[in-house]
Scaffold this motif. Structure first.
Motif, PDB file in Angstrom:
ATOM      1  N   ASP A   1       0.809  -1.178   0.266  1.00  0.00           N
ATOM      2  CA  ASP A   1      -0.470  -0.176   0.241  1.00  0.00           C
ATOM      3  C   ASP A   1       0.777   0.928  -0.213  1.00  0.00           C
ATOM      4  OD1 ASP A   1       1.100  -0.400   2.633  1.00  0.00           O
ATOM      5  OD2 ASP A   1      -1.195   0.711   3.598  1.00  0.00           O
ATOM      6  N   TRP A   2       2.171   1.079  -0.048  1.00  0.00           N
ATOM      7  CA  TRP A   2       3.324   2.197  -0.292  1.00  0.00           C
ATOM      8  C   TRP A   2       2.749   3.142  -1.703  1.00  0.00           C
ATOM      9  CZ3 TRP A   2       8.149   1.117   2.255  1.00  0.00           C
ATOM     10  CH2 TRP A   2       8.342   0.722   3.079  1.00  0.00           C
ATOM     11  N   VAL A   3       2.990   4.286  -1.130  1.00  0.00           N
ATOM     12  CA  VAL A   3       2.909   5.177  -2.344  1.00  0.00           C
ATOM     13  C   VAL A   3       3.880   6.573  -2.150  1.00  0.00           C
ATOM     14  CG1 VAL A   3       1.727   7.768  -2.641  1.00  0.00           C
ATOM     15  CG2 VAL A   3       0.779   5.451  -2.360  1.00  0.00           C
ATOM     16  N   THR A   4       4.358   6.492  -2.945  1.00  0.00           N
ATOM     17  CA  THR A   4       5.982   7.634  -3.200  1.00  0.00           C
ATOM     18  C   THR A   4       5.790   8.439  -3.966  1.00  0.00           C
ATOM     19  OG1 THR A   4       6.928   5.763  -4.054  1.00  0.00           O
ATOM     20  CG2 THR A   4       7.969   7.482  -4.776  1.00  0.00           C
ATOM     21  N   PHE A   5       5.799   9.880  -3.359  1.00  0.00           N
ATOM     22  CA  PHE A   5       6.066  10.859  -3.545  1.00  0.00           C
ATOM     23  C   PHE A   5       7.184  12.148  -4.519  1.00  0.00           C
ATOM     24  CE2 PHE A   5       1.800  11.795  -2.590  1.00  0.00           C
ATOM     25  CZ  PHE A   5       1.544  11.361  -1.715  1.00  0.00           C
ATOM     26  N   VAL A   6       7.790  12.104  -5.646  1.00  0.00           N
ATOM     27  CA  VAL A   6       8.603  12.935  -5.416  1.00  0.00           C
ATOM     28  C   VAL A   6       8.692  14.354  -5.505  1.00  0.00           C
ATOM     29  CG1 VAL A   6      10.161  13.034  -7.385  1.00  0.00           C
ATOM     30  CG2 VAL A   6       9.930  10.676  -6.916  1.00  0.00           C
ATOM     31  N   LEU A   7       8.979  15.131  -4.823  1.00  0.00           N
ATOM     32  CA  LEU A   7       8.811  16.637  -4.662  1.00  0.00           C
ATOM     33  C   LEU A   7      10.367  17.426  -5.653  1.00  0.00           C
ATOM     34  CD1 LEU A   7       7.887  17.514  -0.620  1.00  0.00           C
ATOM     35  CD2 LEU A   7       6.568  16.927  -3.636  1.00  0.00           C
ATOM     36  N   GLY A   8      10.450  18.400  -5.911  1.00  0.00           N
ATOM     37  CA  GLY A   8      11.489  18.832  -6.947  1.00  0.00           C
ATOM     38  C   GLY A   8      11.786  19.619  -5.990  1.00  0.00           C
ATOM     39  N   CYS A   9      13.635  19.685  -6.384  1.00  0.00           N
ATOM     40  CA  CYS A   9      14.688  20.589  -5.825  1.00  0.00           C
ATOM     41  C   CYS A   9      15.308  21.758  -6.167  1.00  0.00           C
ATOM     42  CB  CYS A   9      15.616  18.624  -5.221  1.00  0.00           C
ATOM     43  SG  CYS A   9      17.362  19.298  -5.313  1.00  0.00           S
ATOM     44  N   SER A  10      16.103  21.928  -5.515  1.00  0.00           N
ATOM     45  CA  SER A  10      16.527  23.232  -5.664  1.00  0.00           C
ATOM     46  C   SER A  10      17.404  22.876  -6.523  1.00  0.00           C
ATOM     47  CB  SER A  10      17.395  24.140  -4.280  1.00  0.00           C
ATOM     48  OG  SER A  10      18.086  23.120  -3.516  1.00  0.00           O
ATOM     49  N   PHE A  11      18.256  22.116  -6.896  1.00  0.00           N
ATOM     50  CA  PHE A  11      19.452  21.453  -7.755  1.00  0.00           C
ATOM     51  C   PHE A  11      19.363  21.381  -9.142  1.00  0.00           C
ATOM     52  CE2 PHE A  11      21.236  17.520  -5.294  1.00  0.00           C
ATOM     53  CZ  PHE A  11      21.716  18.435  -4.307  1.00  0.00           C
ATOM     54  N   SER A  12      18.073  21.887  -9.631  1.00  0.00           N
ATOM     55  CA  SER A  12      17.820  22.408 -10.830  1.00  0.00           C
ATOM     56  C   SER A  12      17.857  23.692 -11.309  1.00  0.00           C
ATOM     57  CB  SER A  12      15.964  21.505 -11.402  1.00  0.00           C
ATOM     58  OG  SER A  12      15.744  20.648 -10.746  1.00  0.00           O
ATOM     59  N   PHE A  13      17.096  24.747 -10.047  1.00  0.00           N
ATOM     60  CA  PHE A  13      17.598  26.191 -10.187  1.00  0.00           C
ATOM     61  C   PHE A  13      18.870  26.720 -10.394  1.00  0.00           C
ATOM     62  CE2 PHE A  13      15.249  26.956  -5.947  1.00  0.00           C
ATOM     63  CZ  PHE A  13      16.507  27.366  -5.446  1.00  0.00           C
ATOM     64  N   GLU A  14      19.770  25.874  -9.269  1.00  0.00           N
ATOM     65  CA  GLU A  14      21.139  25.897  -9.059  1.00  0.00           C
ATOM     66  C   GLU A  14      21.447  26.000 -10.058  1.00  0.00           C
ATOM     67  OE1 GLU A  14      22.665  24.131  -5.466  1.00  0.00           O
ATOM     68  OE2 GLU A  14      21.644  25.488  -4.326  1.00  0.00           O
ATOM     69  N   GLN A  15      21.621  24.952 -10.763  1.00  0.00           N
ATOM     70  CA  GLN A  15      22.513  24.688 -11.760  1.00  0.00           C
ATOM     71  C   GLN A  15      22.451  26.415 -13.067  1.00  0.00           C
ATOM     72  OE1 GLN A  15      20.514  22.486 -15.517  1.00  0.00           O
ATOM     73  NE2 GLN A  15      23.201  22.053 -16.167  1.00  0.00           N
ATOM     74  N   ALA A  16      20.758  26.929 -13.007  1.00  0.00           N
ATOM     75  CA  ALA A  16      20.140  27.877 -14.108  1.00  0.00           C
ATOM     76  C   ALA A  16      21.016  28.864 -13.959  1.00  0.00           C
ATOM     77  CB  ALA A  16      18.534  28.007 -14.115  1.00  0.00           C
ATOM     78  N   LEU A  17      21.125  29.010 -12.581  1.00  0.00           N
ATOM     79  CA  LEU A  17      21.510  30.577 -11.543  1.00  0.00           C
ATOM     80  C   LEU A  17      23.108  30.150 -12.111  1.00  0.00           C
ATOM     81  CD1 LEU A  17      20.327  30.134  -8.346  1.00  0.00           C
ATOM     82  CD2 LEU A  17      19.855  31.708 -10.336  1.00  0.00           C
ATOM     83  N   LEU A  18      24.107  29.151 -11.770  1.00  0.00           N
ATOM     84  CA  LEU A  18      25.140  28.833 -12.078  1.00  0.00           C
ATOM     85  C   LEU A  18      25.394  29.083 -13.473  1.00  0.00           C
ATOM     86  CD1 LEU A  18      26.290  25.925 -10.028  1.00  0.00           C
ATOM     87  CD2 LEU A  18      26.824  28.399 -10.023  1.00  0.00           C
ATOM     88  N   GLN A  19      24.656  28.891 -14.704  1.00  0.00           N
ATOM     89  CA  GLN A  19      24.920  29.118 -16.253  1.00  0.00           C
ATOM     90  C   GLN A  19      24.480  30.419 -16.591  1.00  0.00           C
ATOM     91  OE1 GLN A  19      21.844  26.277 -17.915  1.00  0.00           O
ATOM     92  NE2 GLN A  19      23.803  24.482 -17.819  1.00  0.00           N
ATOM     93  N   ALA A  20      23.227  31.409 -15.404  1.00  0.00           N
ATOM     94  CA  ALA A  20      22.888  32.485 -15.619  1.00  0.00           C
ATOM     95  C   ALA A  20      24.926  33.528 -15.064  1.00  0.00           C
ATOM     96  CB  ALA A  20      22.206  32.657 -15.236  1.00  0.00           C
ATOM     97  N   GLY A  21      25.510  32.226 -14.773  1.00  0.00           N
ATOM     98  CA  GLY A  21      26.458  33.750 -14.404  1.00  0.00           C
ATOM     99  C   GLY A  21      26.406  34.176 -12.361  1.00  0.00           C
ATOM    100  N   VAL A  22      25.492  33.398 -11.564  1.00  0.00           N
ATOM    101  CA  VAL A  22      24.994  34.293 -10.647  1.00  0.00           C
ATOM    102  C   VAL A  22      25.636  33.055 -10.036  1.00  0.00           C
ATOM    103  CG1 VAL A  22      23.670  33.977  -8.731  1.00  0.00           C
ATOM    104  CG2 VAL A  22      22.920  35.221 -10.938  1.00  0.00           C
ATOM    105  N   PRO A  23      26.480  33.977  -9.443  1.00  0.00           N
ATOM    106  CA  PRO A  23      27.924  32.334  -8.461  1.00  0.00           C
ATOM    107  C   PRO A  23      27.160  32.070  -7.178  1.00  0.00           C
ATOM    108  CG  PRO A  23      28.989  35.124  -8.172  1.00  0.00           C
ATOM    109  CD  PRO A  23      27.076  34.752  -8.602  1.00  0.00           C
ATOM    110  N   LEU A  24      27.540  30.709  -6.747  1.00  0.00           N
ATOM    111  CA  LEU A  24      27.136  30.505  -5.398  1.00  0.00           C
ATOM    112  C   LEU A  24      27.471  29.473  -4.701  1.00  0.00           C
ATOM    113  CD1 LEU A  24      24.090  28.196  -7.136  1.00  0.00           C
ATOM    114  CD2 LEU A  24      23.518  30.362  -6.045  1.00  0.00           C
TER     115      LEU A  24
END
Lengths: 261, 261
Positions: free
Chosen positions: A108-131
């Motif tokens: 009866d188990w149900v899996t949830f997958v929730l979004g994670c900031s790794f996705s937007f961190e990659q976009a920030l770095l590609q846009a020249g925003v240092p982290l």
């Protein structure tokens, strides 16, 4: 015939037990997700909790009850084996950190997958925003705030935020860029004075590692995927499985494909 | 047959001499513009100055040399009569504030119309972002900064910014909203600590009226249409006409039609 994608290769390595650690930087053009597995009797309340708190809990996928597969995120994903390291919680207590949950799986188990900031961190770095935490190879600093989430059934608790120090011009650019990614926490929830959201000392994060905020920088705060873990600790379900911190599910979709604009 | 638009009615009132004051709130769904009129021999350098500084100097229209009409912004616009009040500058000195420049007009004059923050302020208010200077019926506070513009010929000088105090959640929303309006200054250029852009005391603006910044607010700074006036004061052309502060050209396009997204 094209070969396996970086996501498929990474999952194969994880499934075989060869990779059991963090997934930061692994198949980094692909979406990674926070994982929560609950019995069906708890899953409906948790889904309502996510629906009411979309910034900390953006739902990328929900499985069929009892089905360990997640075809929406990759036809071969088996959630019992495809996360590098899991955490097993009983009544809110951490009891184990296995690398495979095949022996535990219930019908009866149900899996949830929730979004994670790794996705937007990659976009920030590609846009020249240092982290800074990326440059210093630390975990991002995270804080429990005085901002309550919207409760659903037994699920409630504080909003947890991640913080990235930035100069104003980069903070403005980061609002623009992360607004394009509503499925991975979206725009910041706060910037500037941390005490306004109940954070007393930036150098004492509740999770992750502290990072310096320089005189010409502002702290910029995003809703964080640790928020549902805080709600789970408060709800204390008899059994719950999550990913271990930083050891995420690597999914097939590309970060660039989930941008809203 | 549809009747005249609010913009056409407002221009008719201005043209007749009935309205000689501020245009804030007048035909407020229509784009309003900053006006600069220069002899053709100065116009090319000024256009390059605008091209190099698009955030403070977003060009909405440039006339043909000697032609007082601006068909791109309204088929009936005659720039000699359709601004409520003008300023006449000789060698950088203010010499007159007439309501009509028909008697002064020269065969080589070129008109520039630059975007103005009134357009994005309407969008902010419609999105529920409060603007204190509007609520208090004051002019927005403006400051000369330590940030230089990119010079072109004789045109140079500091970036001038307008400041609106906001809570962080509204500052984040304001970045999103004004990013949609690149033709009217676009996203903020700075937020937070004013000393980082050379502003010593927010309570002592260089133009406009001071406005309180509350403890739970950040100052948010946008590039301002006064920047080209500061460059004109420095360049000191023998003759130049601008609109009087707050008495803008009301154009036909709707604010909602110039949004980029």
């Amino acid at each position: 015939m094209s070969g396996p994608t970086p996501a498929q290769r990474a999952r194969a390595s994880i499934r075989s037990g060869a990779h059991t650690g963090h997934t930061s930087g692994l198949a980094d053009e692909h979406v990674q997700g926070n994982v929560v597995i609950l019995p069906a009797s708890w899953a409906n309340d948790f889904l309502r909790f996510c629906q009411r708190n979309p910034k900390p809990c953006p739902v990328l996928a929900v499985s069929e009850p009892g089905d360990p597969m997640l075809p929406a995120l990759g036809h071969d994903i088996d959630i019992r084996t495809d996360v590098p390291r899991y955490r097993v919680w009983q009544h809110g207590e951490l009891v184990d950190e296995p690398t495979d949950i095949g022996a535990l799986w219930q019908a009866d188990w149900v899996t949830f997958v929730l979004g994670c900031s790794f996705s937007f961190e990659q976009a920030l770095l590609q846009a020249g925003v240092p982290l800074r935490h990326v440059a210093q190879q630390r975990n991002v600093a995270m804080y429990r705030t005085s901002v309550p989430t919207n409760a659903a059934g037994p699920f409630a608790g504080p909003l947890v935020v991640s913080m990235r120090p930035m100069r104003a011009e980069h903070a403005i650019r980061a609002v623009q860029i992360t607004s394009r990614f509503p499925q991975v926490h979206g725009a910041p929830v706060h910037l500037g004075n941390p005490s306004l959201i109940g954070i007393g000392d930036l150098q004492q994060p509740d999770y992750g590692d502290p990072v310096d905020v320089l005189d010409d920088e502002l702290p910029v705060f995003w809703a964080c995927g640790v928020t549902p873990q805080a709600a789970l600790a408060q709800a204390k379900p008899p059994i719950c499985i999550t990913h271990a911190p930083g050891a995420m599910l690597i999914a097939d979709p590309l970060n660039s494909h989930i941008a809203a604009l």
